[in-house]
Design an enzyme around this catalytic site. Structure first.
Site, short mmCIF file in Angstrom:
data_model
loop_
_atom_site.label_atom_id
_atom_site.label_comp_id
_atom_site.label_asym_id
_atom_site.label_seq_id
_atom_site.Cartn_x
_atom_site.Cartn_y
_atom_site.Cartn_z
N CYS A 261 0.79 -1.20 0.12
CA CYS A 261 -0.10 0.08 -0.10
C CYS A 261 0.83 1.41 -0.01
O CYS A 261 1.91 1.33 0.57
CB CYS A 261 -0.80 -0.07 1.17
SG CYS A 261 -2.05 1.57 1.23
N HIS B 54 -8.82 -4.04 -2.16
CA HIS B 54 -7.85 -3.06 -1.24
C HIS B 54 -8.16 -1.73 -1.34
O HIS B 54 -8.45 -0.90 -0.20
CB HIS B 54 -6.57 -3.25 -1.96
CG HIS B 54 -5.44 -2.48 -1.17
ND1 HIS B 54 -4.16 -2.88 -0.54
CD2 HIS B 54 -5.27 -0.99 -1.06
CE1 HIS B 54 -3.41 -1.97 -0.04
NE2 HIS B 54 -4.15 -0.81 -0.32
N GLU B 55 -8.67 -0.96 -2.43
CA GLU B 55 -9.09 0.41 -2.57
C GLU B 55 -10.20 0.81 -1.93
O GLU B 55 -10.32 1.75 -1.25
CB GLU B 55 -8.94 0.89 -4.20
CG GLU B 55 -7.41 0.80 -4.94
CD GLU B 55 -6.35 1.25 -3.89
OE1 GLU B 55 -6.52 2.38 -3.07
OE2 GLU B 55 -5.55 0.85 -3.87
N HIS C 46 -10.23 1.17 1.79
CA HIS C 46 -9.82 2.32 2.16
C HIS C 46 -11.04 3.16 2.53
O HIS C 46 -10.72 4.01 3.41
CB HIS C 46 -8.84 3.10 1.06
CG HIS C 46 -7.47 2.62 1.20
ND1 HIS C 46 -6.70 2.94 2.44
CD2 HIS C 46 -6.43 2.09 0.40
CE1 HIS C 46 -5.24 2.49 2.12
NE2 HIS C 46 -5.36 1.92 0.97
#
Ligand code: ZN
Length: 160
Positions: A89, A131-132, A135
């Site tokens: 990341c 993953h994004e 966030h």
């Protein structure tokens, strides 16, 4: 070209929930452009707005160079299979860990014109989507990854 500063782990903003975009204003378009420049300058394959200090539900994913996907208010609408691979990341510099993610992920999102689209990605793209999008809810991959040790990191760098 406007490269923004990437927030790193330890900054509380990374733990906050991002708010939906209700209107695509010139400021949002500028943010998308600046995020693209920031992602390219950092050589990353994904970036969420919160990583540049903006709590809006916007992410960019570019797992194939030249194929940048801008996603506004993205939502995962389907997941299939499972994979385990190494993840990193831009907000957690110098670290990598192994995560378990779906093999294929379908996301519904809005583009910069306000039109909804659906995109399906597998392998690296599926990992990047998950993953994004994490966030946007204040979740970091290090929360559930098996982090690589220093020795494993060294081996990884030697392979490259
Ligand atoms: Zn990240």
């Amino acid at each position: 070209m406007a490269k923004l500063k990437i927030v790193t782990v330890g900054d509380d903003i990374l733990r906050k929930k991002s708010r939906p975009v209700t209107e695509i204003t010139p400021r949002i378009l500028q943010l998308l452009d600046d995020m693209k420049d920031t992602l390219h300058a950092a050589n990353g394959c994904g970036l969420a707005a919160v990583q540049v200090g903006v709590l809006r539900r916007i992410v960019l994913v570019e797992t194939e160079p030249g194929n940048l996907i801008e996603m506004i208010n993205p939502e995962i609408i389907a997941r299939e299979g499972e994979q385990q691979d190494i993840e990193g990341c831009l907000s957690v510099p110098g670290k990598y860990g192994v995560t378990t993610r779906p093999m294929t992920v379908t996301v519904k999102a809005m583009d910069r014109n306000g039109d909804w689209f659906v995109v399906t990605g597998s392998e690296l793209a599926a990992r990047a989507f998950c993953h994004e999008l994490d966030h946007l809810d204040g979740v970091l991959y290090i929360d559930h990854a098996k982090m690589l040790t220093d020795d494993q990191l060294e081996e990884l760098y030697e392979e490259e």
